[in-house]
Design an enzyme around this catalytic site. Structure first.
Site, PDB file in Angstrom:
ATOM      1  N   ASP A  67      31.768 -45.793 -14.118  1.00 64.42           N
ATOM      2  CA  ASP A  67      31.351 -45.494 -15.492  1.00 64.42           C
ATOM      3  C   ASP A  67      32.478 -44.702 -16.177  1.00 64.42           C
ATOM      4  O   ASP A  67      33.040 -43.772 -15.578  1.00 64.42           O
ATOM      5  CB  ASP A  67      30.066 -44.658 -15.398  1.00 64.42           C
ATOM      6  CG  ASP A  67      29.412 -44.398 -16.741  1.00 64.42           C
ATOM      7  OD1 ASP A  67      29.563 -45.224 -17.654  1.00 64.42           O
ATOM      8  OD2 ASP A  67      28.712 -43.360 -16.845  1.00 64.42           O
ATOM      9  N   HIS A 100      24.645 -46.437 -23.975  1.00 61.51           N
ATOM     10  CA  HIS A 100      24.977 -45.197 -23.252  1.00 61.51           C
ATOM     11  C   HIS A 100      24.111 -44.069 -23.798  1.00 61.51           C
ATOM     12  O   HIS A 100      23.529 -44.187 -24.874  1.00 61.51           O
ATOM     13  CB  HIS A 100      26.458 -44.861 -23.446  1.00 61.51           C
ATOM     14  CG  HIS A 100      27.364 -45.648 -22.560  1.00 61.51           C
ATOM     15  ND1 HIS A 100      28.205 -45.067 -21.651  1.00 61.51           N
ATOM     16  CD2 HIS A 100      27.529 -46.979 -22.422  1.00 61.51           C
ATOM     17  CE1 HIS A 100      28.871 -46.010 -21.008  1.00 61.51           C
ATOM     18  NE2 HIS A 100      28.481 -47.182 -21.451  1.00 61.51           N
ATOM     19  N   GLY A 101      24.069 -42.963 -23.056  1.00 61.25           N
ATOM     20  CA  GLY A 101      23.318 -41.807 -23.539  1.00 61.25           C
ATOM     21  C   GLY A 101      21.820 -42.058 -23.562  1.00 61.25           C
ATOM     22  O   GLY A 101      21.129 -41.655 -24.498  1.00 61.25           O
ATOM     23  N   SER A 160      19.342 -40.777 -21.866  1.00 63.10           N
ATOM     24  CA  SER A 160      18.424 -39.632 -21.721  1.00 63.10           C
ATOM     25  C   SER A 160      17.962 -39.129 -23.075  1.00 63.10           C
ATOM     26  O   SER A 160      18.784 -38.925 -23.973  1.00 63.10           O
ATOM     27  CB  SER A 160      19.125 -38.485 -20.983  1.00 63.10           C
ATOM     28  OG  SER A 160      19.612 -38.931 -19.754  1.00 63.10           O
ATOM     29  N   ASN A 195      22.287 -46.634 -19.688  1.00 66.56           N
ATOM     30  CA  ASN A 195      22.839 -45.594 -18.821  1.00 66.56           C
ATOM     31  C   ASN A 195      21.999 -44.319 -18.892  1.00 66.56           C
ATOM     32  O   ASN A 195      21.683 -43.846 -19.994  1.00 66.56           O
ATOM     33  CB  ASN A 195      24.251 -45.227 -19.284  1.00 66.56           C
ATOM     34  CG  ASN A 195      25.264 -46.313 -18.988  1.00 66.56           C
ATOM     35  OD1 ASN A 195      24.914 -47.404 -18.552  1.00 66.56           O
ATOM     36  ND2 ASN A 195      26.515 -46.009 -19.229  1.00 66.56           N
ATOM     37  N   ALA A 245      21.982 -40.414 -17.171  1.00 62.71           N
ATOM     38  CA  ALA A 245      22.574 -39.388 -16.297  1.00 62.71           C
ATOM     39  C   ALA A 245      21.816 -38.064 -16.442  1.00 62.71           C
ATOM     40  O   ALA A 245      21.238 -37.544 -15.487  1.00 62.71           O
ATOM     41  CB  ALA A 245      24.047 -39.179 -16.643  1.00 62.71           C
ATOM     42  N   THR A 246      21.800 -37.527 -17.657  1.00 66.03           N
ATOM     43  CA  THR A 246      21.235 -36.194 -17.886  1.00 66.03           C
ATOM     44  C   THR A 246      19.775 -36.088 -17.441  1.00 66.03           C
ATOM     45  O   THR A 246      19.374 -35.079 -16.845  1.00 66.03           O
ATOM     46  CB  THR A 246      21.362 -35.841 -19.387  1.00 66.03           C
ATOM     47  OG1 THR A 246      22.741 -35.937 -19.753  1.00 66.03           O
ATOM     48  CG2 THR A 246      20.861 -34.449 -19.678  1.00 66.03           C
TER      49      THR A 246
HETATM   50  P1  13P Z   1      23.023 -39.383 -20.666  1.00 64.47           P
HETATM   51  O1  13P Z   1      23.577 -38.277 -19.831  1.00 64.47           O
HETATM   52  O2  13P Z   1      22.783 -38.975 -22.068  1.00 64.47           O
HETATM   53  O3  13P Z   1      21.834 -40.028 -20.029  1.00 64.47           O
HETATM   54  O4  13P Z   1      24.163 -40.499 -20.770  1.00 64.47           O
HETATM   55  C1  13P Z   1      24.535 -41.182 -19.606  1.00 64.47           C
HETATM   56  C2  13P Z   1      25.610 -42.146 -19.866  1.00 64.47           C
HETATM   57  O5  13P Z   1      25.679 -42.773 -20.899  1.00 64.47           O
HETATM   58  C3  13P Z   1      26.603 -42.345 -18.807  1.00 64.47           C
HETATM   59  O6  13P Z   1      27.613 -43.203 -19.189  1.00 64.47           O
END
Ligand code: 13P
Length: 285
Positions: free
Chosen positions: A81, A210-211, A213, A232, A234-235
């Site tokens: 990523d 992306h992003g 969360s 995606n 992550a957070t």
């Molecule tokens: P978040 O941390 O906002 O979920 O974004 C994750 C992401 O887009 C990783 O590439």
């Protein structure tokens, strides 16, 4: 089983659902994510971003990702990523990642095209798929800073540029900017679904959000039903694990490291399951 990114995304694209791509920073994260995917019979993408290498070194994580993918009885792709350079993408390819993202979003358009096309050429020779980004997904840091929920339309992906970019680079998937931000939002963002629809109608390939969360359920559904095939996250995983570990330590007098590892696996599993259900990728394999 380890399955190509291209295959997983094409299935999602044709089936009108999205595959969750989860940034896993530990063995427990990987175990929880795979457990969730197997429980709900969903394909899944395990991914690691270059900015996360200091806490999850790619050479240590690669064998974990690859072994977990091989042993899983659902399709799993192993993805780099936000690779920031050709060197990082090549490193991931050598370690066995079967897809890479090159993030040239901050480069001028022509330079983004040039560098992405070069990475596609090299990756193709190794049988590896490529995601790229056009437009700027705002960055508050994965798991880190806080976004206001305010979108800046100046950085949204341009429809005509997206078509030119895809034709000239030959990427397998394109990450777009429609008001999404990495990291925690103070206020829930409102994504520009009209722009997504225009980009999806103009192009014929899976798009990536992306992003993930903190996105509202309504926006997730609109994205999935209008051309987003990969989301995606992550957070949200980091927050779920942090909350669960805090609660475990506060409530359990005999708290210990071994049991805490199970807490992390279960918290990851629950968060990934929630996302899989939202993304409608359950029951697809
Ligand atoms: P978040 O941390 O906002 O979920 O974004 C994750 C992401 O887009 C990783 O590439």
């Amino acid at each position: 089983m380890l399955v190509s990114f291209h295959q997983i995304l094409q299935d999602a694209y044709k089936g009108h659902y999205a595959v969750g791509a989860f940034n896993c920073l530990s063995v427990e994260h990987v175990m929880g994510a795979i457990k969730a995917a197997e429980t709900l019979r969903s394909p899944i993408i395990l991914q690691l971003a270059e900015v996360q290498f200091p806490c999850a070194p790619i050479d240590l994580m690669a064998p974990v990702y690859l072994e977990a993918a091989a042993k899983a009885d659902v399709p799993v792709a192993v993805h780099l990523d936000h690779g920031q350079s050709l060197e990082t993408c090549v490193k991931a390819i050598k370690l066995g990642f079967n897809s890479v993202m090159f993030d040239g979003a901050n480069l001028p358009f022509e330079e983004n095209v040039r560098q992405t096309a070069e990475i596609v050429r090299i990756a193709r020779a190794a049988g590896v798929d490529v995601e790229a980004e056009l437009g700027k997904v705002g960055d508050t840091g994965f798991g880190g800073g806080e976004g206001t929920g305010e979108a800046d339309p100046d950085v949204f992906t341009d429809v005509e540029e997206s078509a030119e970019f895809i034709a000239r680079t030959g990427v397998d998937a394109l990450a777009i900017a429609i008001g999404n931000l990495h990291g925690r939002y103070v206020a829930t963002p409102k994504l520009n679904i009209d722009r997504l629809k225009e980009i999806a109608q103009r192009n014929n390939l899976p798009l990536v959000l992306h992003g993930g969360s903190g996105t509202s359920e309504e926006d997730f559904k609109s994205c999935i039903h209008n051309g987003i095939s990969k989301i995606n996250v992550a957070t949200a995983l980091q927050m779920a694990v942090t909350d669960a570990v805090k609660k475990y330590i506060e409530e359990c007098p005999g708290a210990n490291y071994i049991d805490m590892k199970s807490v992390i696996v279960e918290a990851t599993c629950e968060s990934v399951k929630q996302h899989i259900l939202l993304f409608e990728s359950d029951g697809k394999c």
